[in-house]
Design an enzyme around this catalytic site. Sequence first.
Site, short mmCIF file in Angstrom:
data_model
loop_
_atom_site.label_atom_id
_atom_site.label_comp_id
_atom_site.label_asym_id
_atom_site.label_seq_id
_atom_site.Cartn_x
_atom_site.Cartn_y
_atom_site.Cartn_z
N GLY A 13 -11.75 0.00 2.07
CA GLY A 13 -10.68 0.54 1.23
C GLY A 13 -11.05 1.56 0.18
N GLU A 44 -4.68 -13.85 5.36
CA GLU A 44 -3.34 -14.04 5.89
C GLU A 44 -3.18 -15.46 6.41
OE1 GLU A 44 -2.04 -10.63 8.29
OE2 GLU A 44 -3.86 -9.65 7.59
N LYS A 76 -14.25 -2.16 11.87
CA LYS A 76 -14.84 -1.24 10.90
C LYS A 76 -16.22 -0.76 11.34
CE LYS A 76 -12.01 -3.31 7.33
NZ LYS A 76 -11.91 -4.50 6.47
N ILE A 129 -13.95 2.51 -1.04
CA ILE A 129 -15.26 3.17 -0.99
C ILE A 129 -15.18 4.39 -0.07
CG2 ILE A 129 -17.72 2.82 -0.58
CD1 ILE A 129 -17.21 -0.19 -0.53
N VAL A 161 0.85 -1.20 0.00
CA VAL A 161 0.00 0.00 0.00
C VAL A 161 0.88 1.24 0.00
CG1 VAL A 161 -1.77 1.31 1.22
CG2 VAL A 161 -1.88 -1.18 1.21
N ASP A 199 -11.94 -8.10 12.38
CA ASP A 199 -11.66 -7.02 11.42
C ASP A 199 -12.95 -6.27 11.07
OD1 ASP A 199 -9.82 -5.92 9.09
OD2 ASP A 199 -11.71 -6.54 8.16
#
Lengths: 429, 429
Positions: free
Chosen positions: B136, B192, B207, B138, B15, B203
Amino acid sequence: MKEKLKIGLLGLGVVGSGVPEILIAHQEKIRQVTGMDIVVEKAFVRDIEAKRALGDAFNIQLTTSINDILDDPEISIVVELMGKIEPAKTYISQALEKGKHVVTANKDLLAQHGGELVALAQKTHCDLYYEASVAGGIPILRTIANSLAADDITNVLGIVNGTTNYMLTKMVNDAKTYEDALKEAQALGFAESDPTNDVDGIDAAYKMVILSQFAFGMNISMEQVSVKGIRGLALEDVAMAKQLGYEIKLIGASQKTGESIHVEVSPMFVPKKHPLASVSNEYNAVFIESSGVGESMYYGPGAGAKPTATSVVSDLITIAKNIRLKTTGHMFNAYRHETLLTSDEEIFSKYYLSLEVPDEKGQFLKLAEIMNQADVSFDQVVQQKSEGDTARVIVITHRTSKKKLDAALEKIKKSTAFTLLNTMKVLGD
Amino acid sequence: MKEKLKIGLLGLGVVGSGVPEILIAHQEKIRQVTGMDIVVEKAFVRDIEAKRALGDAFNIQLTTSINDILDDPEISIVVELMGKIEPAKTYISQALEKGKHVVTANKDLLAQHGGELVALAQKTHCDLYYEASVAGGIPILRTIANSLAADDITNVLGIVNGTTNYMLTKMVNDAKTYEDALKEAQALGFAESDPTNDVDGIDAAYKMVILSQFAFGMNISMEQVSVKGIRGLALEDVAMAKQLGYEIKLIGASQKTGESIHVEVSPMFVPKKHPLASVSNEYNAVFIESSGVGESMYYGPGAGAKPTATSVVSDLITIAKNIRLKTTGHMFNAYRHETLLTSDEEIFSKYYLSLEVPDEKGQFLKLAEIMNQADVSFDQVVQQKSEGDTARVIVITHRTSKKKLDAALEKIKKSTAFTLLNTMKVLGD
């Protein structure tokens, strides 16, 4: 005491009356975000008596004289919700000239005279916002202007007319005819008694002109948009789309090739797994392809009093913040690029063709020969059972240029007894 | 000469290296919009040798000493892309204390220490942006903050974890097992080697904490989020969902009831016609219900180097504009509301229950009696063919409160020989 930001409203219809309603309902939240109270002070209406109750309910002074608003130095923002070109254009211009900021939902006006009005707003250092002009409740213009500045948009595909999307949903799901679907949309208030702008794709074209301005920085005129609506769309095409795994949607497409763009509105075949395929009824969606983000889509109600009024109030909040921060006078969309149109040689797509051919031997070979000569190849072919003397042949081509396809169709017209019933673009590779 | 805005980058991974790449590729457009050149001046890396080629390619000074960046008065923005809590938290805090603006994509950090960092940024009059931390590509945080200020959000439903959505798509479409789907996601780099944070819903919960802050102005802690992942989801449930007309999606839900909210992450049954149902593979989407706009949805890539870097650059452009307009130091999201949690009596939903019951007479009656006593009624019931001594019974309930459902499940556990295999919320009325 809090600062008061006074609004003059032009038009107090269903959307117009939603504006004071939302401002009052969200007063506390708006105050928190802008540090101000935004209030509708005056409304310009045609018939005071007819709107008396509304005016009283929201504590708005009604007037039939536009100068009561334009000449009032206390009014800093004019919200235009009358629609159509005139007198809206004159009033907005006068408001800007008098240093008032403007919010409008007028897509006809923006698409046809946007450049002129934006230039005037620049000259007089005023804000001019029009988020509600495209896809009512979806903040698509702001999203393109703000978030995609770091990105290169290559393709904008929009279902931007709720009326026709509602009709197509009924035609596809319930096998309703075009006429019945239109009647139903009219009964529900989605379509006007004269549905021309909707069904002929003009309304969608207005929106694509505005979207193209934001996505590519180019000023396209309505004459530069290739427009075809859904008027008279045959149930046979709808059934065939379903059979082959597609939805038919009225798509506004603005696509970049190299440094040029091509803008069109037309019914298209959309593969069922494409995100736009599941946008149904009166909903709108704008699907964007870009080099950075990749594929993104923004979905919501395309019209309706409440979503539109909410969008107008969002613009008012933006202006209120700008006033507070002393940052008014910046363009809603600052991106500018020379307007260049893509030539027919460079417009590529798959196409759906529906042909009526004489039910005789050798007809199919003839079709195959013409297509082969024109360098257009078949992806799928369906020959339907003949009815009387003619048979119906459906072709989905591989990707080809518009120029090649047009050449093939011209040849068919000239040298065969085939009738081309319909042709539509097919989305996807 | 144009003004230069110098960036210090913490982390030059996939990134991280996307950030200078995009800044260079879009230099002209960014200059047009901000009036400045934004350049990555220095990058903090663990191993200079390993990143030498990247540093040379983008003309970035590499350093292993964080103070080379924090103490450089020429650097006005720090971009943190290291992930995890420490040392990211310390570095960001130090940057803010030294008056540097910060952009980060660190959802773990924002979800757990966002309040603290936002307060620090306020104190030092710095900008702190983190659009890339949720979904990411959006621009969902900006959209909620800007455009929905005039609206009351009542429900946020998100597919906000691309890994699990990819796995579920494979499980539903290709009837892959959980284990095979996970292996495939890992092979493609979506998951991962330790997939805990993804498959256990952590995760997604991070968010939802950030989304809840934006949508409702409330600071929720991770402990206040009810979290269940997709680990070990049975193919039987997936098949049953399909049979009954649903997709199974890992949904993050933040729902307002009166003045309180309930936040949870859990696999849920999503009716096929719901816009979220067609969000497949690694894509993310956030579906919002609000009083003004109604239903809207924002769809795009949830992760990936390019979309995330594009989002980071959007934040950089926002800060550059703020610097230009001297309007830095305002919160990304200024909406604040007392944090109130909805009680179990007021959390309503339809539920899917999968039960293993002894294959004996009278068992079904027993189930019906318990549910009836608990005031939970059936919408759909499917009894599957028995395997050996037990049969599988599937129930979809009518809307009921979580409290009533829990009471019914407790009773089943205590007074029957049934085994509750799974329970999931069912979206829709």
